[in-house]
Scaffold this active site. Structure first.
Site, short mmCIF file in Angstrom:
data_model
loop_
_atom_site.label_atom_id
_atom_site.label_comp_id
_atom_site.label_asym_id
_atom_site.label_seq_id
_atom_site.Cartn_x
_atom_site.Cartn_y
_atom_site.Cartn_z
N LYS A 79 -8.98 -11.11 4.18
CA LYS A 79 -9.31 -11.91 5.94
C LYS A 79 -11.22 -11.24 5.66
O LYS A 79 -12.73 -11.53 5.93
CB LYS A 79 -8.79 -10.67 6.84
CG LYS A 79 -9.18 -11.19 7.98
CD LYS A 79 -10.16 -9.63 8.96
CE LYS A 79 -10.06 -8.62 8.42
NZ LYS A 79 -8.95 -7.48 9.33
N HIS A 110 -33.69 7.36 13.46
CA HIS A 110 -34.38 6.64 13.46
C HIS A 110 -34.62 5.48 13.14
O HIS A 110 -35.75 6.09 12.00
CB HIS A 110 -35.56 7.12 15.06
CG HIS A 110 -35.98 5.99 15.94
ND1 HIS A 110 -35.40 5.10 16.79
CD2 HIS A 110 -37.35 6.13 15.97
CE1 HIS A 110 -36.60 5.16 17.60
NE2 HIS A 110 -37.27 4.68 16.38
N ARG A 140 -5.04 -6.12 24.58
CA ARG A 140 -4.31 -5.63 25.56
C ARG A 140 -4.70 -3.93 25.40
O ARG A 140 -4.75 -3.39 26.22
CB ARG A 140 -3.21 -5.23 25.57
CG ARG A 140 -2.74 -5.61 27.36
CD ARG A 140 -1.07 -5.63 27.67
NE ARG A 140 0.05 -6.11 26.12
CZ ARG A 140 -0.19 -5.01 25.77
NH1 ARG A 140 0.42 -3.66 26.40
NH2 ARG A 140 1.48 -4.74 24.18
N THR A 149 0.62 -6.69 1.35
CA THR A 149 -0.10 -7.90 2.87
C THR A 149 -1.39 -7.70 2.80
O THR A 149 -2.31 -8.54 2.63
CB THR A 149 0.24 -7.55 4.10
OG1 THR A 149 1.67 -8.01 4.09
CG2 THR A 149 -0.50 -7.93 5.69
N TYR A 183 -3.86 -2.41 -9.49
CA TYR A 183 -2.42 -2.21 -8.56
C TYR A 183 -1.29 -2.10 -9.66
O TYR A 183 -1.23 -1.37 -9.80
CB TYR A 183 -1.23 -2.78 -7.38
CG TYR A 183 -2.65 -2.31 -6.37
CD1 TYR A 183 -1.00 -1.86 -4.86
CD2 TYR A 183 -3.51 -2.71 -5.92
CE1 TYR A 183 -2.02 -1.68 -4.58
CE2 TYR A 183 -3.88 -2.49 -4.90
CZ TYR A 183 -3.40 -1.73 -3.86
OH TYR A 183 -3.85 -1.53 -2.54
N SER A 211 0.64 -1.88 -0.16
CA SER A 211 -0.14 0.28 -0.06
C SER A 211 0.47 1.36 0.37
O SER A 211 0.45 2.10 -0.92
CB SER A 211 -1.49 0.10 1.11
OG SER A 211 -2.19 -1.07 1.35
N GLY A 212 2.06 1.78 0.55
CA GLY A 212 2.45 2.35 1.04
C GLY A 212 2.89 2.94 -0.63
O GLY A 212 3.31 3.83 -0.81
N ASP A 228 4.32 -0.42 8.06
CA ASP A 228 4.79 -1.24 8.39
C ASP A 228 5.89 -1.74 8.63
O ASP A 228 6.99 -1.59 10.25
CB ASP A 228 4.48 -3.02 8.17
CG ASP A 228 2.15 -2.17 8.44
OD1 ASP A 228 2.35 -1.49 8.66
OD2 ASP A 228 1.96 -3.82 8.65
P1 NDP Z 1 -1.04 -8.10 17.23
O1 NDP Z 1 0.32 -6.24 18.50
O2 NDP Z 1 -2.24 -7.51 17.42
O3 NDP Z 1 -0.82 -9.19 18.86
C1 NDP Z 1 0.14 -9.92 19.54
C2 NDP Z 1 -0.77 -10.61 20.08
O4 NDP Z 1 0.23 -11.90 20.95
C3 NDP Z 1 -0.91 -9.84 21.65
O5 NDP Z 1 -1.88 -10.65 22.12
C4 NDP Z 1 0.12 -9.77 22.25
O6 NDP Z 1 0.26 -10.04 23.95
C5 NDP Z 1 0.55 -11.45 22.00
N1 NDP Z 1 2.50 -12.23 21.87
C6 NDP Z 1 3.32 -11.85 21.32
N2 NDP Z 1 3.99 -11.88 21.12
C7 NDP Z 1 3.90 -13.16 22.59
C8 NDP Z 1 4.88 -14.04 22.75
N3 NDP Z 1 5.91 -13.78 22.78
N4 NDP Z 1 4.25 -15.06 23.63
C9 NDP Z 1 2.94 -14.68 23.80
N5 NDP Z 1 1.91 -13.97 23.33
C10 NDP Z 1 2.89 -13.30 22.37
O7 NDP Z 1 -0.75 -8.56 16.53
P2 NDP Z 1 -1.25 -9.93 15.41
O8 NDP Z 1 -0.05 -10.38 14.93
O9 NDP Z 1 -2.29 -10.11 15.71
O10 NDP Z 1 -1.33 -8.36 14.31
C11 NDP Z 1 0.04 -7.41 13.95
C12 NDP Z 1 -0.57 -6.23 13.39
O11 NDP Z 1 -1.47 -6.43 12.13
C13 NDP Z 1 -1.58 -5.58 14.35
O12 NDP Z 1 -1.75 -4.29 14.96
C14 NDP Z 1 -2.48 -4.55 13.44
O13 NDP Z 1 -1.25 -3.48 13.26
C15 NDP Z 1 -2.34 -5.13 11.99
N6 NDP Z 1 -3.25 -5.94 12.09
C16 NDP Z 1 -4.94 -4.87 11.90
C17 NDP Z 1 -6.14 -5.14 11.19
C18 NDP Z 1 -7.45 -4.38 11.28
O14 NDP Z 1 -7.55 -3.07 11.25
N7 NDP Z 1 -8.68 -4.66 11.55
C19 NDP Z 1 -6.71 -6.88 11.16
C20 NDP Z 1 -5.35 -7.70 11.96
C21 NDP Z 1 -4.08 -6.67 11.78
P3 NDP Z 1 0.01 -8.89 24.63
O15 NDP Z 1 -1.73 -8.62 24.74
O16 NDP Z 1 -0.11 -9.10 25.81
O17 NDP Z 1 0.86 -8.05 24.14
#
Ligand code: NDP
Length: 464
Positions: free
Chosen positions: A50, A436, A205, A41, A98, A14-15, A303
């Site tokens: 997705k 409404h 989180r 991606t 694209y 995208s970028g 990213d």
């Molecule tokens: P996220 O950062 O959203 O979540 C990663 C998860 O993995 C968290 O729950 C984290 O826990 C956990 N985690 C990380 N490291 C470990 C480890 N070593 N052991 C156990 N658990 C771990 O990443 P995703 O992979 O889900 O998505 C990547 C990115 O892609 C997102 O951050 C977002 O920017 C983008 N994305 C956006 C979407 C949208 O806009 N709808 C959809 C999908 C992806 P903890 O919470 O404790 O840190």
């Protein structure tokens, strides 16, 4: 003589694509190299496929709701290969768009991995050719993080999940972020028995605690097992299936394991060290607000810079870069109040500060919250509620955050985000006449602030 360009873009996501097209439009001579498929991606193995899968999965809810609304649905069944093929056709169509867009803008596209060879020089690995460039833009995105867990190679990530030959009967998903909850919801509705294994106490989180509780309850209610305070210690083969050993010593039989543990910037082997472009502690390229790296003439967007890993942000960063460097119109991407959606079911839409963030930054806030049954569910057997929440600064009356969970939350938040970005006050929300009957009308009809709920993992902060 090596070819010389004004801009060489590494990465056709995208970028990179946006930056290349806009720079070419400003008259720059541009080349772009992509080693895999155009669209990055988002188009190839992220947002677009997705969302198609999410939409497909929600027919399960519609079929379940349908009898309540007078429909008799007999014999409906889901055909995964048919969806996969339809999805592949759509991705091929988008990828062609694209490529076409780049060609029409006059960008030279090169199907090759490209690495930086030194200041102003990029080498194409497919041909060995060197291209000279006044500016190099790195837009190589990220890749799923894989932990050093024994048996990790038996698992899959979001890279592979879209192209599974058949859907597994059972899947364990590790993680509690965007990808884990989105895929848990959609796969469960497509017939997979899903277990989430998450190290924290409540998914998502970084989101508002009420949203997290609301989604957690809805996911459990829909039949998804969520094991919190838990991690995968090992993945093993077990007959035709797999076995997950957890850190707490439990053993889960499954057919597939998906790791959704965040993404890491794609910087390895790019030759960034040859020009002195610094990385941060997470391996992301360090950039200034205008996407300039620490190396002269080298820029980075999306990213790979780990600012906000969202497609529309990467697009803006790329556009701003091209306008600034080649269009004589300097501007930077504003990373404040970026609305986000999580395409779980129910869906999340959110913008601005969470209640907890607002309590930290403002002397006094008011919270408005409504939970209700949207009309799409009133005649349905399962009582799935919608959550609408506003966080307001008491002193200025400004709406600091809007948090939604329920049908169409992503569509709604786009519009609410305009109001938040404009600095709208709660009074201005209230002055807006409701539409409404809609779920969105709650945004402008909530009048009484609520007492704060117990925050996740701590005692209630009353008052403030
Ligand atoms: P996220 O950062 O959203 O979540 C990663 C998860 O993995 C968290 O729950 C984290 O826990 C956990 N985690 C990380 N490291 C470990 C480890 N070593 N052991 C156990 N658990 C771990 O990443 P995703 O992979 O889900 O998505 C990547 C990115 O892609 C997102 O951050 C977002 O920017 C983008 N994305 C956006 C979407 C949208 O806009 N709808 C959809 C999908 C992806 P903890 O919470 O404790 O840190």
């Amino acid at each position: 003589m090596p070819e010389t360009v004004d801009l060489f873009v590494i990465g056709g996501g995208s970028g990179g694509v946006r930056a290349a097209r806009i720079a070419a439009g400003h008259g720059a001579k541009v080349a772009l190299a992509e080693e895999y498929r155009y669209g990055g991606t988002c188009v190839i193995r992220g947002c677009v496929p997705k969302k198609l899968l999410t939409l497909a999965s929600r027919f399960a809810d519609d079929f379940a709701r349908a009898p309540g609304y007078g429909w008799r649905i007999d014999g409906a069944h889901f055909d995964w290969p048919a969806l996969r093929q339809a999805k592949d056709r759509e991705l091929a169509r988008l990828e062609a768009i694209y490529r076409d867009g780049l060609a029409r803008a006059g960008v030279r596209t090169i199907d090759s991995r490209a690495v930086i060879e030194g200041p102003g020089r990029v080498r194409l690995l497919a041909t060995g050719e060197t291209v000279r460039a006044a500016h190099i833009l790195v837009a190589t995105g990220g890749t799923p993080y894989l932990p050093p867990t024994p048996g990790v190679e038996l698992g899959i990530t979001s890279n592979e999940v879209f192209d599974l030959p058949r859907l597994p009967g059972r899947m364990v998903i590790e993680g509690g972020g965007f990808i884990a909850v989105e895929f848990a919801c959609l796969l469960q509705r497509l017939g997979v028995e899903v277990t989430i294994v998450y190290r924290g106490d409540l998914v998502l989180r970084l989101f508002d605690d009420d949203l997290r509780r609301h989604l957690d309850a809805a996911m459990r209610d829909a039949g998804i097992a969520i094991r919190t305070g838990e991690t995968i210690a090992a993945i093993e083969r077990d007959g035709a299936g797999l076995r997950v050993r957890t850190a707490r010593g439990e053993s889960l039989a499954t057919d597939s394991v998906m790791l959704a543990l965040g993404r890491v910037p794609n910087t390895r082997g790019l030759g960034l060290e040859t020009v002195g472009a610094e990385l941060d502690e997470r391996g992301a390229i360090r950039v200034s607000a205008d996407s300039k790296t620490t190396a002269e003439g080298v820029w980075a967007v999306g990213d790979v810079t780990d600012r906000i890993a969202l497609t529309p942000v990467a697009i803006r960063e790329g556009h701003a870069f091209a306008d600034t460097v080649f269009g004589g119109r300097p501007w930077t991407c504003d990373h404040e109040d970026v609305a986000q959606a999580v395409f779980a079911t129910p869906e999340i839409g959110t913008v601005g500060l969470t209640e907890a963030q607002a309590r930290e930054r403002f002397a006094a806030i008011d919270v408005y919250r409504s939970r209700f049954r949207p009309m799409s569910n009133v005649l349905a057997p399962r009582i799935e509620r919608m959550l609408v929440k506003l966080v307001v600064d008491r002193a200025s009356d400004r709406v600091l955050g809007v948090h939604l969970c329920g049908p169409d939350a992503a569509e709604m938040i786009q519009l609410a985000a305009i109001a938040v970005k404009m600095g709208a006050t709660k009074r201005q929300f209230d002055q807006t006449v409701a539409v409404h009957p809609t779920a969105a009308e709650e945004l402008v009809t909530m009048r009484e602030p609520v007492e704060p709920a117990e925050p996740v993992g701590g005692a209630a902060t009353i008052g403030g």
